[in-house]
Design an enzyme around this catalytic site. Structure first.
Site, PDB file in Angstrom:
ATOM      1  CB  ILE A  60     -29.875  41.229  74.420  1.00 56.98           C
ATOM      2  CG1 ILE A  60     -30.442  42.043  73.250  1.00 56.98           C
ATOM      3  CG2 ILE A  60     -28.424  41.577  74.704  1.00 56.98           C
ATOM      4  CD1 ILE A  60     -30.627  43.521  73.565  1.00 56.98           C
ATOM      5  CB  ALA A  80     -26.930  45.132  72.965  1.00 56.81           C
ATOM      6  CB  ALA A  81     -29.271  49.569  70.569  1.00 56.66           C
ATOM      7  CB  THR A 122     -30.263  58.058  72.011  1.00 53.09           C
ATOM      8  OG1 THR A 122     -30.092  59.181  71.149  1.00 53.09           O
ATOM      9  CG2 THR A 122     -31.628  57.430  71.725  1.00 53.09           C
ATOM     10  CG  ASP A 123     -29.493  63.444  72.034  1.00 57.75           C
ATOM     11  OD1 ASP A 123     -29.591  62.520  71.193  1.00 57.75           O
ATOM     12  OD2 ASP A 123     -28.735  64.425  71.875  1.00 57.75           O
ATOM     13  CD  GLU A 124     -31.189  60.062  67.235  1.00 54.41           C
ATOM     14  OE1 GLU A 124     -32.102  59.474  66.635  1.00 54.41           O
ATOM     15  OE2 GLU A 124     -30.024  60.105  66.817  1.00 54.41           O
ATOM     16  CE1 TYR A 158     -31.013  53.809  68.088  1.00 55.37           C
ATOM     17  CE2 TYR A 158     -31.145  56.179  67.707  1.00 55.37           C
ATOM     18  CZ  TYR A 158     -30.628  55.101  68.409  1.00 55.37           C
ATOM     19  OH  TYR A 158     -29.733  55.312  69.437  1.00 55.37           O
ATOM     20  CE  LYS A 162     -31.366  53.185  72.829  1.00 52.19           C
ATOM     21  NZ  LYS A 162     -30.527  52.083  73.371  1.00 52.19           N
ATOM     22  CG  HIS A 284     -32.275  65.157  58.957  1.00 51.93           C
ATOM     23  ND1 HIS A 284     -31.382  65.592  58.007  1.00 51.93           N
ATOM     24  CD2 HIS A 284     -31.552  64.895  60.060  1.00 51.93           C
ATOM     25  CE1 HIS A 284     -30.165  65.581  58.521  1.00 51.93           C
ATOM     26  NE2 HIS A 284     -30.253  65.165  59.761  1.00 51.93           N
TER      27      HIS A 284
HETATM   28  P1  NAD Z   1     -23.323  50.139  67.502  1.00 52.47           P
HETATM   29  O1  NAD Z   1     -24.337  49.901  66.450  1.00 52.47           O
HETATM   30  O2  NAD Z   1     -21.957  50.573  67.142  1.00 52.47           O
HETATM   31  O3  NAD Z   1     -23.153  48.814  68.397  1.00 52.47           O
HETATM   32  C1  NAD Z   1     -24.232  48.027  68.797  1.00 52.47           C
HETATM   33  C2  NAD Z   1     -23.701  46.710  69.345  1.00 52.47           C
HETATM   34  O4  NAD Z   1     -24.822  45.934  69.799  1.00 52.47           O
HETATM   35  C3  NAD Z   1     -22.971  45.864  68.296  1.00 52.47           C
HETATM   36  O5  NAD Z   1     -21.792  45.322  68.854  1.00 52.47           O
HETATM   37  C4  NAD Z   1     -23.971  44.765  67.951  1.00 52.47           C
HETATM   38  O6  NAD Z   1     -23.356  43.557  67.544  1.00 52.47           O
HETATM   39  C5  NAD Z   1     -24.695  44.604  69.292  1.00 52.47           C
HETATM   40  N1  NAD Z   1     -26.044  44.037  69.119  1.00 52.47           N
HETATM   41  C6  NAD Z   1     -27.013  44.451  68.254  1.00 52.47           C
HETATM   42  N2  NAD Z   1     -28.097  43.671  68.375  1.00 52.47           N
HETATM   43  C7  NAD Z   1     -27.843  42.773  69.365  1.00 52.47           C
HETATM   44  C8  NAD Z   1     -28.591  41.727  69.973  1.00 52.47           C
HETATM   45  N3  NAD Z   1     -29.844  41.440  69.586  1.00 52.47           N
HETATM   46  N4  NAD Z   1     -27.992  41.009  70.972  1.00 52.47           N
HETATM   47  C9  NAD Z   1     -26.728  41.289  71.374  1.00 52.47           C
HETATM   48  N5  NAD Z   1     -25.976  42.254  70.825  1.00 52.47           N
HETATM   49  C10 NAD Z   1     -26.526  43.008  69.841  1.00 52.47           C
HETATM   50  O7  NAD Z   1     -24.003  51.176  68.508  1.00 52.47           O
HETATM   51  P2  NAD Z   1     -23.378  52.389  69.319  1.00 52.47           P
HETATM   52  O8  NAD Z   1     -23.358  53.593  68.476  1.00 52.47           O
HETATM   53  O9  NAD Z   1     -22.158  51.924  69.989  1.00 52.47           O
HETATM   54  O10 NAD Z   1     -24.529  52.604  70.411  1.00 52.47           O
HETATM   55  C11 NAD Z   1     -24.521  51.869  71.624  1.00 52.47           C
HETATM   56  C12 NAD Z   1     -25.670  52.314  72.489  1.00 52.47           C
HETATM   57  O11 NAD Z   1     -25.573  53.703  72.775  1.00 52.47           O
HETATM   58  C13 NAD Z   1     -27.048  52.125  71.829  1.00 52.47           C
HETATM   59  O12 NAD Z   1     -27.961  51.701  72.817  1.00 52.47           O
HETATM   60  C14 NAD Z   1     -27.403  53.508  71.329  1.00 52.47           C
HETATM   61  O13 NAD Z   1     -28.794  53.688  71.284  1.00 52.47           O
HETATM   62  C15 NAD Z   1     -26.771  54.374  72.402  1.00 52.47           C
HETATM   63  N6  NAD Z   1     -26.387  55.735  71.983  1.00 52.47           N
HETATM   64  C16 NAD Z   1     -25.630  55.929  70.869  1.00 52.47           C
HETATM   65  C17 NAD Z   1     -25.209  57.210  70.540  1.00 52.47           C
HETATM   66  C18 NAD Z   1     -24.317  57.454  69.324  1.00 52.47           C
HETATM   67  O14 NAD Z   1     -23.957  58.590  69.072  1.00 52.47           O
HETATM   68  N7  NAD Z   1     -23.892  56.447  68.576  1.00 52.47           N
HETATM   69  C19 NAD Z   1     -25.605  58.286  71.314  1.00 52.47           C
HETATM   70  C20 NAD Z   1     -26.400  58.060  72.429  1.00 52.47           C
HETATM   71  C21 NAD Z   1     -26.768  56.775  72.763  1.00 52.47           C
HETATM   72  O1  TDX Z   2     -23.567  60.778  55.269  1.00 51.32           O
HETATM   73  C1  TDX Z   2     -24.194  61.413  56.117  1.00 51.32           C
HETATM   74  N1  TDX Z   2     -24.424  62.734  55.915  1.00 51.32           N
HETATM   75  C2  TDX Z   2     -25.098  63.521  56.810  1.00 51.32           C
HETATM   76  O2  TDX Z   2     -25.266  64.725  56.583  1.00 51.32           O
HETATM   77  C3  TDX Z   2     -24.707  60.792  57.325  1.00 51.32           C
HETATM   78  C4  TDX Z   2     -24.486  59.338  57.582  1.00 51.32           C
HETATM   79  C5  TDX Z   2     -25.372  61.590  58.225  1.00 51.32           C
HETATM   80  N2  TDX Z   2     -25.576  62.912  57.975  1.00 51.32           N
HETATM   81  C6  TDX Z   2     -26.234  63.746  59.002  1.00 51.32           C
HETATM   82  C7  TDX Z   2     -27.487  63.191  59.627  1.00 51.32           C
HETATM   83  C8  TDX Z   2     -27.438  63.743  61.031  1.00 51.32           C
HETATM   84  O3  TDX Z   2     -27.965  65.057  61.078  1.00 51.32           O
HETATM   85  O4  TDX Z   2     -25.297  63.847  60.083  1.00 51.32           O
HETATM   86  C9  TDX Z   2     -25.948  63.823  61.345  1.00 51.32           C
HETATM   87  C10 TDX Z   2     -25.440  62.648  62.163  1.00 51.32           C
HETATM   88  O5  TDX Z   2     -25.911  61.463  61.531  1.00 51.32           O
HETATM   89  P1  TDX Z   2     -25.680  60.000  62.154  1.00 51.32           P
HETATM   90  O6  TDX Z   2     -24.225  59.758  62.343  1.00 51.32           O
HETATM   91  O7  TDX Z   2     -26.478  59.047  61.365  1.00 51.32           O
HETATM   92  O8  TDX Z   2     -26.256  60.195  63.630  1.00 51.32           O
HETATM   93  P2  TDX Z   2     -27.714  60.588  64.210  1.00 51.32           P
HETATM   94  O9  TDX Z   2     -28.799  60.241  63.282  1.00 51.32           O
HETATM   95  O10 TDX Z   2     -27.612  61.988  64.730  1.00 51.32           O
HETATM   96  O11 TDX Z   2     -27.783  59.555  65.449  1.00 51.32           O
HETATM   97  C11 TDX Z   2     -26.597  59.292  66.267  1.00 51.32           C
HETATM   98  O12 TDX Z   2     -26.671  59.963  67.489  1.00 51.32           O
HETATM   99  C12 TDX Z   2     -27.671  59.558  68.392  1.00 51.32           C
HETATM  100  C13 TDX Z   2     -26.450  57.786  66.500  1.00 51.32           C
HETATM  101  O13 TDX Z   2     -26.388  57.113  65.251  1.00 51.32           O
HETATM  102  C14 TDX Z   2     -27.587  57.263  67.337  1.00 51.32           C
HETATM  103  O14 TDX Z   2     -27.361  55.899  67.657  1.00 51.32           O
HETATM  104  C15 TDX Z   2     -27.653  58.065  68.624  1.00 51.32           C
HETATM  105  O15 TDX Z   2     -28.790  57.693  69.363  1.00 51.32           O
END
Ligand code: NAD
Ligand code: TDX
Length: 342
Positions: A60, A80-81, A122-124, A158, A162, A284
């Site tokens: 991207i 994407a992120a 994200t809410d973060e 991170y 964002k 954390h």
């Molecule tokens: P993920 O890490 O599973 O997926 C990210 C995707 O982006 C992958 O397919 C990766 O290949 C692609 N990507 C990374 N860098 C790229 C680049 N430079 N160009 C094109 N593609 C690229 O992430 P996710 O957990 O699915 O999160 C997706 C989105 O949602 C992110 O923006 C994240 O901040 C947001 N989000 C995630 C959560 C959560 O709980 N995981 C919560 C709220 C918001």
């Molecule tokens: O092994 C573990 N043990 C543990 O206690 C891991 C991997 C995490 N944790 C804790 C850390 C967090 O308090 O669990 C909680 C969740 O951890 P993650 O899955 O790493 O998520 P978090 O850091 O909360 O962020 C997630 O939610 C918001 C996503 O990864 C982000 O992309 C999104 O923005």
């Protein structure tokens, strides 16, 4: 909207969104723009019909490549992120590249071609909240959950990248009239989530004969939402959201990490104390909690997957039945964590 680009559509939440669009909006064609980093997997969207979904592999942050694709799009939905906090503490550089530069490149293309843009965040970005027991309204009083008015206060590389990407989008709306909306969602769970993340890490630990790993005391609270509910919310915003607005997405799913690990162990037939306490994450965040009333009241959105225990059981079933999807990466993911005492 006939032709939409979904960036990051081969990752966890993006691919679930692509499945949602294919299943619910037959008129829409999806171009997935994904770099296929360690977190992206073409298998996540392989089962979808080729006449509905096309995967284009690229970065991207590559302006010429994005410009070419954007010419024919009606909307860009930007998932994407670099998404993992622990990785950002180890090496922030890809987070700067993708989350900041990548978002900048996309909004420039959306501006040039006057394309509808939705930014997934994200809410973060709001930092963290005190635990409910330490609040006068026990988490229900005014200001005790995040709203779209909460000041930005990110903690990690991170979340700060964002936050920066959200601010870029806001500035492009105000200065250039970009037709954009933003959503800030809480922690997602469900199928296709990378096994570096908390819930799939613990499920695949149990399936691999490894004890689950809890950071610190496990008091940290996350507000869990099933990824399908995130998808329906993003679609509602894409269709009916007001330009320039930020919508918070959450489903009132607060749980502390200790309770989640115990629930996973119980559902998997293990003693609920069969886990290890490991080194805590630096910086954390303590608690996240979303007030989604703006989204519910303005757009009529409601979550469907509100039984967390049932959703967790389905997720355990998915990882159990799809071992080939995660098995090859398990050893290297655990080796990364082991190096940092986690
Ligand atoms: P993920 O890490 O599973 O997926 C990210 C995707 O982006 C992958 O397919 C990766 O290949 C692609 N990507 C990374 N860098 C790229 C680049 N430079 N160009 C094109 N593609 C690229 O992430 P996710 O957990 O699915 O999160 C997706 C989105 O949602 C992110 O923006 C994240 O901040 C947001 N989000 C995630 C959560 C959560 O709980 N995981 C919560 C709220 C918001
Ligand atoms: O092994 C573990 N043990 C543990 O206690 C891991 C991997 C995490 N944790 C804790 C850390 C967090 O308090 O669990 C909680 C969740 O951890 P993650 O899955 O790493 O998520 P978090 O850091 O909360 O962020 C997630 O939610 C918001 C996503 O990864 C982000 O992309 C999104 O923005």
């Amino acid at each position: 909207m006939k032709n939409i680009i979904v960036t990051g559509g081969a990752g966890f939440i993006g691919s679930n969104f692509v499945h949602y669009v294919v299943n619910n909006h037959p008129e829409v064609h999806v171009t997935v723009l994904d770099k296929l980093t360690y977190a992206g997997n073409r298998a996540n969207i392989d089962s979808l019909p080729a006449d509905r979904v096309k995967l284009v592999v690229g970065d991207i942050a590559d302006a010429a490549f994005v410009d070419e694709l954007a010419k024919n799009a009606d909307a860009i939905v930007h998932y994407a992120a670099e998404s993992h906090n622990d990785n950002s503490l180890n090496d922030p550089s890809p987070f700067i590249h993708t989350n900041l530069i990548g978002t900048y490149v996309l909004i420039e293309a959306a501006r040039k071609y006057n394309i509808r843009f939705h930014h997934v965040s994200t809410d973060e970005v709001y930092g963290d909240l005190p635990l409910r027991e330490d609040l006068p309204g026990h988490g229900e009083g005014p200001g005790e959950k995040f709203t779209s008015e909460t000041p930005y206060n990110p903690s990690s590389p991170y979340s700060s990248t964002k936050a920066g990407s959200d601010l870029l989008v806001r500035a492009w709306v105000r200065s250039f009239g970009l037709k954009a909306t933003i959503s800030n969602c809480s922690n997602n769970y469900g199928p296709f989530q990378h096994i570096e993340k908390f819930i799939p890490r613990q499920i695949t630990n149990v399936l691999s004969g490894i004890r689950p790993k809890l950071y610190g005391e496990g008091k940290n609270v996350r507000d869990w939402i099933h990824t399908n509910d995130h998808s329906s919310a993003v679609w509602a915003i894409l269709e009916n959201g007001r330009m320039g607005e930020t919508y918070l997405i959450g489903a009132d799913g607060e749980e502390n990490n200790k309770a989640v690990i115990e629930e996973i162990l119980t559902l998997m037939g293990q003693p609920k104390d069969a886990y290890d306490h490991v080194t805590d994450r630096p910086g954390h965040d303590l608690r996240y909690a979303i007030d989604a009333s703006k989204l519910r009241d303005e757009l009529g959105w409601t979550p469907k997957f509100t039984n967390f225990r049932a959703g967790l059981a389905d997720t355990i079933k998915w990882y159990t039945e799809n071992e080939q999807w995660w098995k090859a990466e398990k050893e290297s993911v655990e080796a990364f964590y082991a190096k940092q005492g986690q």
